[in-house]
Write an enzyme that holds these catalytic residues in place. Structure first.
Site, PDB file in Angstrom:
ATOM      1  N   LYS A  22     116.060 -19.981  61.601  1.00 51.31           N
ATOM      2  CA  LYS A  22     114.770 -20.129  60.901  1.00 51.31           C
ATOM      3  C   LYS A  22     113.688 -20.552  61.909  1.00 51.31           C
ATOM      4  O   LYS A  22     112.599 -19.987  61.946  1.00 51.31           O
ATOM      5  CB  LYS A  22     114.882 -21.188  59.826  1.00 51.31           C
ATOM      6  N   ASN A  23     114.031 -21.515  62.783  1.00 53.94           N
ATOM      7  CA  ASN A  23     113.008 -22.112  63.658  1.00 53.94           C
ATOM      8  C   ASN A  23     112.714 -21.294  64.897  1.00 53.94           C
ATOM      9  O   ASN A  23     111.850 -21.666  65.692  1.00 53.94           O
ATOM     10  CB  ASN A  23     113.403 -23.547  64.026  1.00 53.94           C
ATOM     11  N   CYS A 115     108.104 -30.009  55.385  1.00 56.21           N
ATOM     12  CA  CYS A 115     108.940 -31.088  54.822  1.00 56.21           C
ATOM     13  C   CYS A 115     108.237 -32.441  54.990  1.00 56.21           C
ATOM     14  O   CYS A 115     107.658 -32.729  56.019  1.00 56.21           O
ATOM     15  CB  CYS A 115     110.287 -31.148  55.545  1.00 56.21           C
ATOM     16  N   ARG A 120     103.352 -35.476  60.237  1.00 54.80           N
ATOM     17  CA  ARG A 120     103.274 -34.097  60.768  1.00 54.80           C
ATOM     18  C   ARG A 120     101.869 -33.740  61.266  1.00 54.80           C
ATOM     19  O   ARG A 120     101.262 -32.773  60.841  1.00 54.80           O
ATOM     20  CB  ARG A 120     103.738 -33.070  59.728  1.00 54.80           C
ATOM     21  N   ASP A 305     117.339 -32.684  63.271  1.00 56.57           N
ATOM     22  CA  ASP A 305     117.673 -31.861  62.104  1.00 56.57           C
ATOM     23  C   ASP A 305     119.141 -31.978  61.714  1.00 56.57           C
ATOM     24  O   ASP A 305     119.547 -31.433  60.693  1.00 56.57           O
ATOM     25  CB  ASP A 305     117.340 -30.387  62.367  1.00 56.57           C
ATOM     26  N   ARG A 397     114.556 -22.850  51.554  1.00 59.62           N
ATOM     27  CA  ARG A 397     113.539 -22.699  52.604  1.00 59.62           C
ATOM     28  C   ARG A 397     114.225 -22.429  53.930  1.00 59.62           C
ATOM     29  O   ARG A 397     113.668 -21.773  54.799  1.00 59.62           O
ATOM     30  CB  ARG A 397     112.723 -23.995  52.737  1.00 59.62           C
TER      31      ARG A 397
HETATM   32  C1  EPZ Z   1     109.944 -28.399  64.658  1.00 62.88           C
HETATM   33  O1  EPZ Z   1     108.992 -29.156  63.938  1.00 62.88           O
HETATM   34  C2  EPZ Z   1     110.946 -27.921  63.615  1.00 62.88           C
HETATM   35  N1  EPZ Z   1     110.269 -27.107  62.606  1.00 62.88           N
HETATM   36  C3  EPZ Z   1     111.596 -29.126  62.915  1.00 62.88           C
HETATM   37  O2  EPZ Z   1     112.601 -28.619  62.032  1.00 62.88           O
HETATM   38  C4  EPZ Z   1     112.271 -29.993  63.979  1.00 62.88           C
HETATM   39  O3  EPZ Z   1     112.804 -31.150  63.351  1.00 62.88           O
HETATM   40  C5  EPZ Z   1     111.234 -30.412  65.031  1.00 62.88           C
HETATM   41  O4  EPZ Z   1     110.629 -29.228  65.616  1.00 62.88           O
HETATM   42  C6  EPZ Z   1     111.851 -31.243  66.149  1.00 62.88           C
HETATM   43  O5  EPZ Z   1     112.900 -30.538  66.733  1.00 62.88           O
HETATM   44  C7  EPZ Z   1     110.054 -25.788  62.845  1.00 62.88           C
HETATM   45  O6  EPZ Z   1     110.400 -25.282  63.890  1.00 62.88           O
HETATM   46  C8  EPZ Z   1     109.385 -25.013  61.748  1.00 62.88           C
HETATM   47  P1  EPZ Z   1     107.501 -31.485  66.801  1.00 62.88           P
HETATM   48  P2  EPZ Z   1     107.607 -29.604  64.663  1.00 62.88           P
HETATM   49  O7  EPZ Z   1     106.153 -30.963  67.037  1.00 62.88           O
HETATM   50  O8  EPZ Z   1     107.186 -28.554  65.600  1.00 62.88           O
HETATM   51  C9  EPZ Z   1     104.848 -35.398  66.459  1.00 62.88           C
HETATM   52  C10 EPZ Z   1     113.697 -28.318  59.998  1.00 62.88           C
HETATM   53  O9  EPZ Z   1     114.371 -29.082  59.283  1.00 62.88           O
HETATM   54  N2  EPZ Z   1     103.701 -34.495  66.634  1.00 62.88           N
HETATM   55  O10 EPZ Z   1     108.539 -31.380  67.883  1.00 62.88           O
HETATM   56  O11 EPZ Z   1     106.691 -30.056  63.605  1.00 62.88           O
HETATM   57  C11 EPZ Z   1     105.563 -35.145  65.132  1.00 62.88           C
HETATM   58  O12 EPZ Z   1     104.942 -35.864  64.087  1.00 62.88           O
HETATM   59  C12 EPZ Z   1     112.405 -28.804  60.623  1.00 62.88           C
HETATM   60  O13 EPZ Z   1     114.020 -27.136  60.297  1.00 62.88           O
HETATM   61  C13 EPZ Z   1     102.451 -35.060  66.846  1.00 62.88           C
HETATM   62  O14 EPZ Z   1     102.298 -36.280  66.897  1.00 62.88           O
HETATM   63  O15 EPZ Z   1     108.122 -30.888  65.480  1.00 62.88           O
HETATM   64  C14 EPZ Z   1     106.964 -35.663  65.418  1.00 62.88           C
HETATM   65  O16 EPZ Z   1     106.978 -37.064  65.277  1.00 62.88           O
HETATM   66  C15 EPZ Z   1     112.095 -30.241  60.240  1.00 62.88           C
HETATM   67  N3  EPZ Z   1     101.385 -34.236  67.009  1.00 62.88           N
HETATM   68  C16 EPZ Z   1     107.161 -35.318  66.896  1.00 62.88           C
HETATM   69  O17 EPZ Z   1     105.843 -35.102  67.448  1.00 62.88           O
HETATM   70  C17 EPZ Z   1     101.506 -32.861  66.985  1.00 62.88           C
HETATM   71  O18 EPZ Z   1     100.496 -32.159  67.164  1.00 62.88           O
HETATM   72  C18 EPZ Z   1     107.960 -34.049  67.126  1.00 62.88           C
HETATM   73  O19 EPZ Z   1     107.357 -33.024  66.349  1.00 62.88           O
HETATM   74  C19 EPZ Z   1     102.794 -32.305  66.767  1.00 62.88           C
HETATM   75  C20 EPZ Z   1     103.884 -33.141  66.604  1.00 62.88           C
END
Ligand code: EPZ
Length: 416
Positions: A22-23, A115, A120, A305, A397
């Site tokens: 998915k990701n 989610c 986020r 995850d 999803r």
């Molecule tokens: C991706 O989310 C995945 N989603 C998530 O999977 C996964 O848990 C996550 O990466 C971490 O591996 C998809 O690929 C659709 P991040 P993403 O940006 O990109 C903070 C699932 O269950 N952050 O690595 O949103 C954020 O709040 C989902 O499949 C900022 O502060 O994750 C988090 O604390 C859940 N500012 C941390 O960084 C930003 O602009 C990591 O988030 C972006 C993120």
């Protein structure tokens, strides 16, 4: 599907075929916006998030045909704005921004959904695009982005490791003038797969999978075909299900290299693991898992995850195990549901302490997010009695045919 009846006391045994990731599929679909030539994407899982992504692309003017393979033609995009009711449904919709901006110089999208596992934010995405020369203003939850001429390549040091922001910057930089370096980049296998797809259609990216990605901008991209990698989190979820139910399982069409940290922890719990080039075998017959201490961290560390799934494993393990969540600030909502099923868990800040008990008891439980849904269904499979799992709309999803795949492994799940 919003409610499941799950019979307990099951061992999960047998073979399961893993779906596409998915990701990886979600960002790759949005990357097709970058090129005016035709692309073919295969091994895309059939999920509600994917369907929403396709609806968003069609809204922009992308032509899509599906015959086991997705045939995508983004030559006639004529809308550079994505509607609230679709954007709000998935976190992945943020990945429309970089490609629209890079190819057309403008984009307008609402802040994405996703989610509820934390706030986020998307500040790292927007800062990255601003460093590439974009003008961005954020008003009433709507991001308005534009750039005169082309984006300009830059050295960008990520203040925090972010999968999503790394993808946004990498995609936008493919069409920027000059070269871009993303330092402190995320290293997930999905990022490697996206870079492979982009290079297939003419981009010039090296270093994906390391913490430094270099992108040499090109003036335009071409067409091509790409097969999405297997879903490492679906794989891990089935492996934990087999381990928690003292069963044995073979996951086919997967990639063992993508979940080393998970296999190490399952071995520590006492599972016997064997791997081939596209399969993983786990045997936990007759063995109660040993408790584990886990701390989630960016890849190749232990994936956030898989946090909920291993919390379940710890609840019925022999001993006291801890899990610390370092990526998201609100990813323990499902714990109260496991406690409803008799689990002995304490939450201390961003750590849970699980006091292992022999058996969970069935209950009426409520899902809060995608990975929690899968975890509560697995909990129902091993609990004593019949568990009712509610709000399972989160599940579809991110998991393709999850109840059917589990029933083929010996579960007894009815969709109500
Ligand atoms: C991706 O989310 C995945 N989603 C998530 O999977 C996964 O848990 C996550 O990466 C971490 O591996 C998809 O690929 C659709 P991040 P993403 O940006 O990109 C903070 C699932 O269950 N952050 O690595 O949103 C954020 O709040 C989902 O499949 C900022 O502060 O994750 C988090 O604390 C859940 N500012 C941390 O960084 C930003 O602009 C990591 O988030 C972006 C993120």
């Amino acid at each position: 599907m919003d409610k499941l009846h799950v019979q307990g006391n099951k061992n999960l045994n047998g073979n399961v075929v893993i779906s596409g990731s998915k990701n990886a599929a979600l960002p790759i679909l949005f990357m097709t916006i970058l090129t005016e030539e035709k692309v073919e994407i295969s091994n895309v899982p059939n999920l509600t998030d994917i369907n929403i992504a396709l609806k968003l692309l069609i809204y922009l003017g992308v032509k899509i045909k599906y015959k086991k393979i997705l045939y995508i033609d983004a030559s006639s995009i004529n809308i550079f704005y994505a509607p609230y009711h679709l954007i709000k449904k998935i976190r992945a919709s943020i990945w429309i921004l970089g490609p629209l901006l890079a190819r057309f110089g403008k984009a307008k999208i609402f802040l994405p959904g996703g989610c509820k596992i934390g706030s986020r934010p998307v500040d790292l995405h927007l800062n990255g695009l601003i460093q590439l020369g974009a003008k961005i203003n954020l008003k009433n939850n709507c991001i308005n982005a534009s750039v005169k001429g082309r984006l300009q390549g830059k050295y960008i040091l990520m203040e925090k490791i972010s999968v999503g922001a790394t993808i946004t910057i990498m995609s936008a930089a493919t069409l920027a003038q000059g070269s871009t370096v993303i330092d402190n980049a995320a290293r997930e296998p999905e990022i490697v797969d996206i870079a492979k797809f982009l290079n297939t259609i003419g981009a010039n990216i090296i270093g994906a999978g390391s913490n430094k990605i270099c992108i040499q901008g090109v003036s335009k991209l071409t067409g091509g075909a790409h097969r999405v990698i297997p879903d490492r989190i679906e794989t891990g979820t089935f492996l934990v299900g087999a381990a928690a139910s003292q069963g044995h399982i073979i996951c086919h069409k997967t990639e063992p290299k993508h979940l080393q940290s998970v296999l190490i922890k399952l071995t520590e719990a006492g599972a016997k693991i064997k791997t081939g080039n596209d399969w993983i075998k786990l045997d936990m017959r007759g063995k109660r898992p040993k408790s584990l201490n886990i701390c989630t961290s960016p890849y190749p560390g232990f994936p956030t995850d898989m946090q909920a799934q291993f919390a379940l494993l710890n609840t019925i393990s022999d001993g006291i195990g801890t899990i610390t969540e370092t990526i998201f600030e609100n990813r323990f909502v499902y714990i109260s549901e496991l406690i409803n099923m008799g689990a002995k868990i304490k939450i201390k800040n961003n750590t849970i302490i699980c006091y292992g008990i022999p058996k969970l008891i069935s209950s009426n439980v409520f899902c809060s997010d995608l990975r929690a849904s899968a975890t509560l269904i697995l909990a129902g499979c091993i609990a004593v009695g019949l568990t009712i799992v509610n709000h399972t709309h989160h599940l579809i999803r991110g998991y393709e045919s999850f109840p059917n795949k589990l029933n083929k492994l010996g579960a007894d799940i009815k969709i109500i």
